[in-house]
Write a protein that holds these residues in place. Structure first.
Motif, PDB file in Angstrom:
ATOM      1  N   GLN A  42       0.843  -1.211   0.000  1.00  0.00           N
ATOM      2  CA  GLN A  42       0.000   0.000   0.000  1.00  0.00           C
ATOM      3  C   GLN A  42       0.874   1.256   0.000  1.00  0.00           C
ATOM      4  O   GLN A  42       0.589   2.225  -0.699  1.00  0.00           O
ATOM      5  CB  GLN A  42      -0.914   0.007   1.234  1.00  0.00           C
ATOM      6  N   HIS A  88      -8.586   8.109  -4.885  1.00  0.00           N
ATOM      7  CA  HIS A  88      -8.347   6.999  -5.812  1.00  0.00           C
ATOM      8  C   HIS A  88      -8.267   5.659  -5.078  1.00  0.00           C
ATOM      9  O   HIS A  88      -8.798   4.647  -5.555  1.00  0.00           O
ATOM     10  CB  HIS A  88      -7.057   7.259  -6.586  1.00  0.00           C
ATOM     11  N   LEU A  89      -7.622   5.652  -3.915  1.00  0.00           N
ATOM     12  CA  LEU A  89      -7.432   4.396  -3.174  1.00  0.00           C
ATOM     13  C   LEU A  89      -8.504   4.153  -2.114  1.00  0.00           C
ATOM     14  O   LEU A  89      -8.521   3.087  -1.493  1.00  0.00           O
ATOM     15  CB  LEU A  89      -6.051   4.382  -2.511  1.00  0.00           C
TER      16      LEU A  89
END
Length: 173
Positions: A127, A148-149
């Motif tokens: 991550q 986005h994540l």
């Protein structure tokens, strides 16, 4: 400010102040080599501190801020001193050193530092790697990376701090 440990970390000091204390000798050498006068460089170091400490957050790389401020100070001084082309060529060397300055030893050292940096990035948690790549290589803002994540901007900041600390440690060894 209270001294915290041998790593020159000061409790209550901003990241810019900590970077200034840590990189002051390097910054002074940088300015002496460009200004060719120790006294002028000493004055410039103090001016860099004053200007950089007034920068608005977020500051992603305090060391880069210090050196960019120093380069801007040199450029501004060159303009006001009227040294024309000679001063500009000194400033241009800050951005792209002359070809002769790139020695084989420097190339080897730079290649080794790049290898250590790549290894450091590869050794980050998955991550953290993704956050770092999206922000630094793809140019997304931290807020955009978070969206986005599907994570918080605080998590993005945490991952970036971890990644930058790993890179600094890898390159400085």
């Amino acid at each position: 400010m209270t001294f915290a440990n041998d790593n020159m970390a000061y409790l209550g000091a901003s990241p810019v102040e900590q970077a200034f204390l840590r990189h002051r000798p390097e910054l002074l050498r940088f300015l002496v080599s460009r200004l060719r006068c120790f006294a002028t460089a000493e004055d410039a170091v103090q001016e860099v501190y004053v200007r950089a400490s007034g920068a608005r957050p977020p500051i992603h790389d305090p060391r880069a801020l210090l050196f960019q401020t120093a380069a801007n100070l040199i450029r501004n001084q060159a303009r006001s001193d009227g040294r024309g082309r000679a001063a500009f060529s000194t400033y241009a060397d800050l951005i792209a050193p002359p070809f002769e300055a790139i020695t084989p030893e420097r190339q080897v050292l730079d290649a080794e530092a790049l290898d250590r940096a790549q290894t450091a990035i590869q050794n980050l948690p998955p991550q953290c790697q993704v956050v770092f790549r999206l922000h630094r290589f793809d140019g997304l803002k931290q807020r955009e990376v978070a969206t986005h994540l599907g994570i918080s901007t605080t998590a993005v900041e945490k991952h970036m701090r971890r990644a930058m600390a790993a890179l600094v440690a890898a390159v400085e060894t």
